[in-house]
Enzyme design. Structure first.
Site, short mmCIF file in Angstrom:
data_model
loop_
_atom_site.label_atom_id
_atom_site.label_comp_id
_atom_site.label_asym_id
_atom_site.label_seq_id
_atom_site.Cartn_x
_atom_site.Cartn_y
_atom_site.Cartn_z
N SER A 49 0.87 -1.28 -0.04
CA SER A 49 -0.12 0.01 -0.07
C SER A 49 0.86 1.12 -0.08
O SER A 49 1.57 1.48 -0.83
CB SER A 49 -0.99 0.03 1.23
OG SER A 49 -2.07 0.96 1.11
N ASP A 203 -5.64 -3.80 -2.14
CA ASP A 203 -4.65 -3.48 -1.21
C ASP A 203 -4.06 -4.91 -0.51
O ASP A 203 -4.73 -5.63 0.02
CB ASP A 203 -5.08 -2.84 -0.24
CG ASP A 203 -4.15 -2.01 0.76
OD1 ASP A 203 -3.14 -2.51 0.97
OD2 ASP A 203 -4.52 -0.88 1.25
#
Length: 312
Positions: A49, A203
């Site tokens: 991320s 993610d």
């Protein structure tokens, strides 16, 4: 390339949104100072991320000093970093699509006993625009679509199975750097999944804050973990901060297991996480851009002592 004068090291950058990226930049500069070491010589750089942004920049040759200069808004900052950090996706996500697009991820999380992954699968499809992440990757990438560092890994999760994929690692699907950053940053409910090689990815933080365990097969000497979304032992909270602490607790438990695995193999793990002062500066929303200056200031005051304890 790795420096033969130092231990074989890997570096893990965990997820953390806008403020986690800022805190991580300070932690990076301080660990480099403490170890007298340039992190760009690490044998492997792995990020998830917001951590994927950091390793992409490092893998492309940018230094910790350049990252901090861009965060501080210095006039002579690297133009690619400065332009990227001048864009922000907002403090809250746009209204998502009213659907549940990840039922298989829920099932996969439940089979593994992973509540965080299962809950991520319940998030509706996000409407966020990840163009600024793709553009950042395209600006950093070389002619082959990736960076010069030979082991720059960006972690995302397969929507259907919950399996993590470290783009850039041996055997991973081929992706451009911009695609990989967007996939790794694909916060469930905020951004839509990213299609790469016929599969869709979200993610990687939905499964693990940093995926430090993916380094276990490399049998490194040391692993530095910079994880803004975990705090070993936990911290008390009041008000809205309690919701943040629940997420932090779940992510910390996952990292605890990964660190234990590495240490069982004889790997020295240097674990760097924020404490009470930094979390107070950040507040409950790690996407609150207004708090970035305070976050940088709090990190600069607190992180040196944290690293001293981690190295003791």
């Amino acid at each position: 390339m790795p420096d033969s004068r130092t231990p074989r090291r890997g570096v893990v950058f965990g997820c953390g949104g806008t403020l986690g990226f800022a805190w991580s930049a300070v932690a990076l500069a301080e660990i480099e100072r403490a170890l007298d070491w340039d992190v760009r010589t690490a044998e492997v750089l792995i990020g998830t991320s917001a951590g994927s942004e950091m390793v992409a920049a490092l893998g492309a040759g940018r230094s910790s000093a350049q990252v901090l200069a861009a965060l501080d808004g210095e006039p002579a900052a690297d133009p690619v970093l400065a332009a990227h950090l001048a864009i922000h996706p907002g403090m809250v996500p746009p209204t998502p699509v009213p659907a549940l697009p990840h039922p298989r991820a829920v099932a996969a999380g439940l089979r593994r006993g992973d509540a965080l992954a299962a809950l991520s699968g319940l998030a509706p499809r996000g409407r966020g625009d990840a163009t600024w992440l793709r553009d950042f990757g395209d600006e950093l990438a070389g002619p082959d679509g990736w960076v010069a560092h030979p082991a720059t890994w960006l972690v995302a999760a397969d929507v259907r199975t919950g399996q993590r994929v470290a783009f850039g690692s041996p055997g991973a699907p081929r992706a451009t750097l911009g695609q990989a950053i967007a996939a790794s940053w694909g916060i469930p409910g905020w951004f839509p999944p990213v299609a790469i090689d016929g599969r869709r990815y979200i993610d990687g933080g939905a499964i693990s804050t940093g995926s430090a365990d993916l380094l276990a097969p490399l049998q490194l000497d040391e692993v530095v973990v910079i994880a803004p979304m975990t705090t070993q032992g936990g911290l008390p909270a009041r008000g809205l901060d309690r919701a943040e602490r629940l997420l932090r607790s779940a992510m910390t438990k996952v990292l605890d297991r990964e660190v234990a695995l590495l240490r069982e193999q004889g790997v020295r793990v240097i674990r760097i996480e924020p404490g009470a002062a930094e979390l107070a500066a950040m507040g409950p929303n790690f996407m609150d851009l207004r708090r970035r200056p305070a976050t940088l200031d709090a990190a600069r005051h607190a992180v040196p002592a944290t690293i001293e304890r981690a190295l003791a």
